[in-house]
Design a protein around this motif. Structure first.
Motif, short mmCIF file in Angstrom:
data_model
loop_
_atom_site.label_atom_id
_atom_site.label_comp_id
_atom_site.label_asym_id
_atom_site.label_seq_id
_atom_site.Cartn_x
_atom_site.Cartn_y
_atom_site.Cartn_z
N ILE A 1 24.54 31.50 40.04
CA ILE A 1 25.25 30.81 41.60
C ILE A 1 26.49 30.90 40.90
O ILE A 1 27.18 30.92 39.62
CB ILE A 1 25.24 30.04 41.77
N HIS B 1 22.30 31.62 55.50
CA HIS B 1 23.16 30.33 55.84
C HIS B 1 24.37 30.93 56.25
O HIS B 1 24.58 29.82 57.28
CB HIS B 1 22.84 29.84 54.85
N ASP C 1 28.76 27.79 48.31
CA ASP C 1 27.40 28.02 47.81
C ASP C 1 26.27 28.30 47.28
O ASP C 1 25.44 28.39 46.79
CB ASP C 1 27.40 25.91 48.16
N HIS C 2 26.01 29.16 48.55
CA HIS C 2 25.08 30.09 48.71
C HIS C 2 25.79 31.59 49.39
O HIS C 2 25.46 32.47 50.04
CB HIS C 2 24.09 29.46 49.37
N THR C 3 26.49 32.15 48.68
CA THR C 3 26.83 33.33 48.96
C THR C 3 26.48 34.26 49.31
O THR C 3 26.80 34.96 50.09
CB THR C 3 28.50 33.46 47.90
N ARG C 4 25.03 34.34 48.73
CA ARG C 4 24.04 35.39 48.55
C ARG C 4 23.46 35.46 50.26
O ARG C 4 22.49 36.14 49.57
CB ARG C 4 23.92 35.63 46.98
N ASP C 5 22.93 34.24 50.10
CA ASP C 5 22.51 34.14 51.19
C ASP C 5 23.41 33.81 52.68
O ASP C 5 23.69 33.54 53.06
CB ASP C 5 21.71 32.14 51.09
N ASP D 1 16.86 24.61 45.00
CA ASP D 1 17.58 25.68 45.45
C ASP D 1 17.93 25.88 43.67
O ASP D 1 18.08 27.45 43.82
CB ASP D 1 19.61 25.38 46.00
N SER D 2 17.77 24.83 43.21
CA SER D 2 18.55 25.20 42.01
C SER D 2 19.01 24.48 40.49
O SER D 2 18.48 22.67 41.15
CB SER D 2 19.78 25.75 41.77
N GLY E 1 19.18 29.38 39.56
CA GLY E 1 20.86 29.30 39.64
C GLY E 1 21.00 29.90 38.56
O GLY E 1 22.88 29.30 39.16
#
Lengths: 262, 384
Positions: free
Chosen positions: B284, A143, A136-140, B23-24, B281
């Motif tokens: 993503i 996290h 869900d947050h691949t660039r974070d 977030d988005s 977002g």
């Protein structure tokens, strides 16, 4: 350590081997993160075994992802691998996604798996303790570090998963390839084969379930479920460790695997 | 030159601190933030705006598909096109597009588009899209198969439309013993196909080979459009023909006011809402949705501020031509410069954006149609 590429039923597979060729073979199945470079834990396992650490299809320089659509395809791929190595049976250690593959392999062909070690293994859904989203947050990367490591602030965690903007392109590319190859079989259902639960009773291999006490990605409840569902399996919890015992509890991990598979 | 009025049908009622708290605007914006009672008024207002475009002399109207987001409230653009088919008489109805891999089986797309084409008397344009990265989270489809599913769905739809049925379809993702759609499209051999792209060579070459039209995916710096359109013309050349301007579409947010200063004063808060809230977002990206190489290229564009979401000021927005705003003369001159450079024969004008209200949207449409469109028609030729 020796690194080469082998042909497995039409797939060109990167294979790292290490240890005494006269020692019993041990097959290490890596996680979705793709630990496909030779690391200290490999040395630890290679001390007593002829360690085989292939990269799954689509990971690193392994090809053949076009022949993989499901976890079953990966199970068949490792049946082909075991045949190609000329083993009648082999002990299998799998971490996370690799553990899932190991379980799928052992419930289909129990006679080919001498000992099975499932480490923080994916593959099951456990009500109330779901595996956390990895993509869900691949660039974070902060996290990501919190999900994977018990101590996300350790130097090792920072080294293995550097801040996204500092990560070298080569590392990002390797990571994206790994994520693609994992998502191919694990996107939906998410790292789960709904049929696996009902098949685990078929595993005849002596099984050790090894789990990081503080695994936030795949909670310990999954380890308990595996230990309950696989006949005779034993659960060993690694205190203070997160999802990656190979990094956070290297010695304890190598010792447990070595004693169990000896 | 053909002029299209493009509508995203955005949700304009996000709280002021939305981007701090969430977030988005994609995948996860809480459904509690959507209010159906306000939705009724909005849908009808947005449809009125597209119908008004016909009155103003636009050649077509565009609707598109997005799921579970605040950016565009059209999970089914085909429903909107159906409403428009009944209330308009002349404009082309461009559904750009349907995210083919999300339909199971995509025969459904062949059927619904055939209905729309017949119902509208052959006014349909079919946009075929893979779907945005966030949509693979929202619909659970495997992103590592996105491209392969897209091509297979395309082939199924073409088989349904062009081969006398019943026929059989045997693909990797879909198998159908009987492909036999009733109705079939009115336009022969099939309605025009538009395919959007963000510069992937594979897509460019595919569109060139099929002789379809290539729509530049918006919100990138003008340099990115220019490079991609050049690559497309080159790809057509390799196929042994010269690309027609009608094979290229340029989509941009446009705002016209009485003066440059008025344009900024009226438009800036609404664009800011769009950039800071609705675009949040959009990038993503699920694993395997694009190749690592393409992904690194996109990340590089973001780093170089070649993507609209990285704009921090009005200046940033204007400099990269992320928006085309100003007095009629300013907008006209900017579009001359842009279209001269791009050589695109379809202008897809986004005339409502973010929170831009009904009154200003109408004024924008009026001024664009009265003061800008005639000059562009004179320079680039008229379809009417």
């Amino acid at each position: 350590m020796e690194e080469r590429h082998v042909d497995i039923a039409g797939k060109r597979i990167k294979l790292m081997t290490g240890g005494d060729p006269a020692a019993p073979p041990l097959l290490y199945l890596h996680s979705a993160g793709g630990e496909t470079l030779w690391l200290p834990f490999h040395d630890g396992l290679a001390a007593q075994f002829h360690l085989h650490a292939p990269a799954h299809p689509g990971f690193d320089s392994s090809g053949g992802l076009d022949q993989i659509d499901s976890i079953e395809d990966l199970a068949f791929h490792y049946l082909d691998f075991i045949d190609a190595m000329g083993w009648r049976e082999v002990s299998v250690v799998g971490l996370s996604m690799g553990g899932w593959i190991g379980a799928e392999l052992a419930c289909r062909w129990p006679e080919r798996v001498r000992r099975l070690v499932l480490v923080d293994a994916a593959g099951l859904h456990v009500d109330g303790a779901p595996m956390q989203p990895l993509w869900d947050h691949t660039r974070d990367h902060e996290h990501m570090r919190r999900l994977i490591f018990a101590d996300p602030t350790s130097m090792m965690a920072e080294l293995l998963i550097p801040p996204f903007d500092d990560a070298p392109e080569q590392l990002l590319e390797l990571g994206m390839k790994a994520a693609e190859a994992a998502a191919r079989v694990a996107w939906n259902p998410y790292f789960e084969n709904p049929k696996l639960r009902g098949r685990l009773h078929r595993i005849k291999s002596p099984t050790l379930v090894l789990w990081g006490e503080l695994d936030r990605l795949i909670p310990l409840a999954h380890g308990r479920a595996y230990a309950e569902l696989i006949p005779g399996a034993r659960l060993e919890v690694l205190p203070g460790c997160g999802h990656m015992p190979i990094f956070e509890a290297t010695e304890a991990f190598c010792r447990a695997v070595t004693e169990f598979c000896k | 030159m053909d002029f299209y009025a493009f509508h995203l049908m955005p949700w304009p009622h996000l709280p002021p601190d939305f981007e701090q708290r969430h977030d988005s605007a994609w995948i996860w914006p809480p459904t509690a933030l959507y209010d159906p009672a306000r939705g009724e008024g909005l849908y009808n207002r947005y449809l009125d705006e597209l119908e008004y475009a016909e009155t103003l002399g636009f050649d077509g109207v565009c609707v598109n598909e997005h799921h579970q987001n605040a950016y565009g409230n059209m999970p089914s653009p085909n429903l909107m096109a159906a409403a428009l088919a009944r209330r308009t008489k002349r404009v082309k109805l461009a559904v750009v597009g349907n995210a083919l891999p999300l339909y199971d089986p995509p025969l459904r797309v062949a059927e619904e588009w055939a209905m729309l084409d017949v119902l509208s008397g052959g006014r349909l344009i079919c946009g075929m899209v893979i779907g945005g990265g966030p949509e693979y989270y929202s619909y659970g489809k495997n992103p590592t198969h996105a491209r392969a599913m897209f091509y297979e769905a395309h082939d199924l739809i073409m088989q349904a439309w062009t081969q006398p049925g019943p026929t059989e379809f045997r693909g990797k993702f879909w198998q159908l013993r009987y492909v036999n759609p009733w109705p079939r499209p009115l336009q022969k051999p099939h309605p025009p196909i538009w395919i959007p792209g963000a510069g992937s060579l594979e897509t460019l070459e595919y569109v060139a080979r099929k002789r379809y039209a290539y729509m530049g995916i918006p919100y990138f710096h003008l340099d990115v459009f220019a490079r991609n359109f050049d690559l497309f013309r080159e790809a057509c050349h390799k196929q042994g023909y010269t690309a027609s301007p009608s094979q290229l579409g340029y989509l941009a947010p446009i705002y016209v006011a009485e003066t440059d200063a008025a344009a900024r004063a009226e438009y800036e808060p609404h664009v800011t809402y769009f950039v800071q809230k609705l675009l949040k977002g959009l990038l993503i990206t699920p694993p395997g949705y694009t190749s690592p190489r393409s992904m690194l290229k996109i990340l590089d564009a973001v780093k170089k501020k070649q993507f609209m979401a990285s704009c921090e000021s009005w200046d940033d927005l204007e400099k990269g031509d992320f928006i085309v705003a100003g007095s009629p003369a300013t907008v006209r001159d900017k579009l001359f410069r842009i279209l001269d450079r791009l050589g695109a024969g379809n202008l897809l004008a986004l005339l409502q954006l973010g929170t831009l209200g009904a009154e200003l949207t109408r004024k924008n449409m009026d001024l664009f149609a009265r003061e800008v469109m005639p000059a562009l028609r004179a320079r680039y030729g008229s379809a009417l």
